[in-house]
Design a protein around this motif. Structure first.
Motif, mmCIF file in Angstrom:
data_model
loop_
_atom_site.group_PDB
_atom_site.id
_atom_site.type_symbol
_atom_site.label_atom_id
_atom_site.label_comp_id
_atom_site.label_asym_id
_atom_site.label_seq_id
_atom_site.Cartn_x
_atom_site.Cartn_y
_atom_site.Cartn_z
ATOM 1 N N ILE A 69 8.686 -91.180 -77.000
ATOM 2 C CA ILE A 69 7.336 -91.693 -76.737
ATOM 3 C C ILE A 69 7.309 -93.216 -76.851
ATOM 4 C CG2 ILE A 69 4.955 -91.742 -77.608
ATOM 5 C CD1 ILE A 69 5.315 -88.763 -78.326
ATOM 6 N N HIS A 72 9.227 -94.856 -73.804
ATOM 7 C CA HIS A 72 8.557 -94.808 -72.506
ATOM 8 C C HIS A 72 7.129 -95.346 -72.543
ATOM 9 C CE1 HIS A 72 11.795 -92.674 -70.443
ATOM 10 N NE2 HIS A 72 11.946 -91.985 -71.561
ATOM 11 N N TYR A 74 4.427 -93.698 -73.379
ATOM 12 C CA TYR A 74 3.442 -92.628 -73.207
ATOM 13 C C TYR A 74 4.075 -91.307 -73.640
ATOM 14 C CZ TYR A 74 5.841 -92.395 -68.665
ATOM 15 O OH TYR A 74 6.783 -92.345 -67.683
ATOM 16 N N PRO A 75 3.258 -90.275 -73.875
ATOM 17 C CA PRO A 75 3.756 -89.084 -74.572
ATOM 18 C C PRO A 75 4.532 -88.054 -73.746
ATOM 19 C CG PRO A 75 1.372 -89.001 -74.355
ATOM 20 C CD PRO A 75 1.798 -90.327 -73.833
ATOM 21 N N ARG A 76 4.514 -88.113 -72.451
ATOM 22 C CA ARG A 76 5.058 -87.031 -71.617
ATOM 23 C C ARG A 76 6.474 -86.602 -72.004
ATOM 24 N NH1 ARG A 76 6.135 -87.072 -65.110
ATOM 25 N NH2 ARG A 76 6.936 -84.954 -65.023
ATOM 26 N N ARG A 178 -2.802 -96.593 -78.436
ATOM 27 C CA ARG A 178 -2.083 -97.164 -77.289
ATOM 28 C C ARG A 178 -1.252 -96.106 -76.571
ATOM 29 N NH1 ARG A 178 2.966 -98.969 -77.208
ATOM 30 N NH2 ARG A 178 3.098 -99.230 -79.467
ATOM 31 N N LEU A 179 -0.587 -95.245 -77.328
ATOM 32 C CA LEU A 179 0.298 -94.242 -76.735
ATOM 33 C C LEU A 179 -0.450 -93.030 -76.190
ATOM 34 C CD1 LEU A 179 3.126 -94.329 -79.419
ATOM 35 C CD2 LEU A 179 3.198 -95.334 -77.117
ATOM 36 N N PHE A 180 -1.612 -92.719 -76.767
ATOM 37 C CA PHE A 180 -2.435 -91.582 -76.343
ATOM 38 C C PHE A 180 -3.821 -92.102 -75.984
ATOM 39 C CE2 PHE A 180 0.775 -89.852 -79.161
ATOM 40 C CZ PHE A 180 1.128 -88.631 -78.593
#
Length: 195
Positions: A69, A72, A74-76, A178-180
């Motif tokens: 995470i 990149h 982002y969480p995908r 920020r990430l979610f």
């Protein structure tokens, strides 16, 4: 034939279990990192009438997830990584494994090469009963079969809540935001309407 269905207590994994019921002996499995969040899935599993168990994933899985995470942004990829580890854990105890991933899902969802690798490595057959269904069809089936509660802050037993908590603990609330950045509606099944 027995099948292990990854289970969060939400509408998609509940619907997957019901769709598989005519063909398999369904057991619902929630993977956890040790928080008590699995209890929400256990309650939902009881409400819809399926046996339930938990599998604990190790801290190395959480560390690998968070690393992806952060890498990149982002969480995908991190969520997909945890999902693969959860499927592998379920496959250790069953010839058939399944989940509630839908046709339009972005995460978690495995690519065809990942699915083939999973099956070859574990010897289990992976089934996605919702893979051909769009959101409107799923909503109609859920409305027919379940009473649910929905909202942004619904407590259930998905990977994301434990991942968010772990990131908050290590890196703070701003990093989680920020990430979610997007909140998406959650659901939890309260009871089954028909059988």
């Amino acid at each position: 034939m027995r099948i292990q269905v990854l289970y969060s207590g939400g509408q998609d994994s509940s619907l997957a279990a019901v769709l598989l019921e005519p063909f398999f002996e369904v057991e619902l499995v929630t993977c956890s990192f040790g928080s008590p969040a699995w209890k929400h899935a256990q309650k939902a599993a009881g409400a819809i009438g399926f046996p339930f168990r938990t599998v604990k994933l190790g801290p190395e899985v959480m560390d690998g997830c968070i690393g992806l995470i952060l890498k990149h942004g982002y969480p995908r990829y991190g969520i997909n990584y945890v999902h693969m580890k959860a499927l592998e854990a379920a496959a250790a105890d069953s010839e058939y494994i399944a989940d509630g991933t839908r046709r339009d899902d972005h995460s978690p969802v495995l690519s065809m090469p990942e699915i083939k690798s999973l099956e070859m490595r574990t010897g289990a057959q992976y089934i996605r009963p919702l893979a051909g269904y769009g959101r409107h069809a799923i909503d109609a089936l859920v409305k027919k079969h379940f009473e649910i509660v929905e909202g942004a802050a619904i407590e259930k037993s998905d990977y994301e809540s434990e991942i968010r908590s772990s990131i908050m603990e290590k890196y703070g609330k701003e990093t989680v935001s920020r990430l979610f950045p997007l909140e998406h509606p959650q659901s939890r099944v309260m009871r089954r309407l028909q059988k």
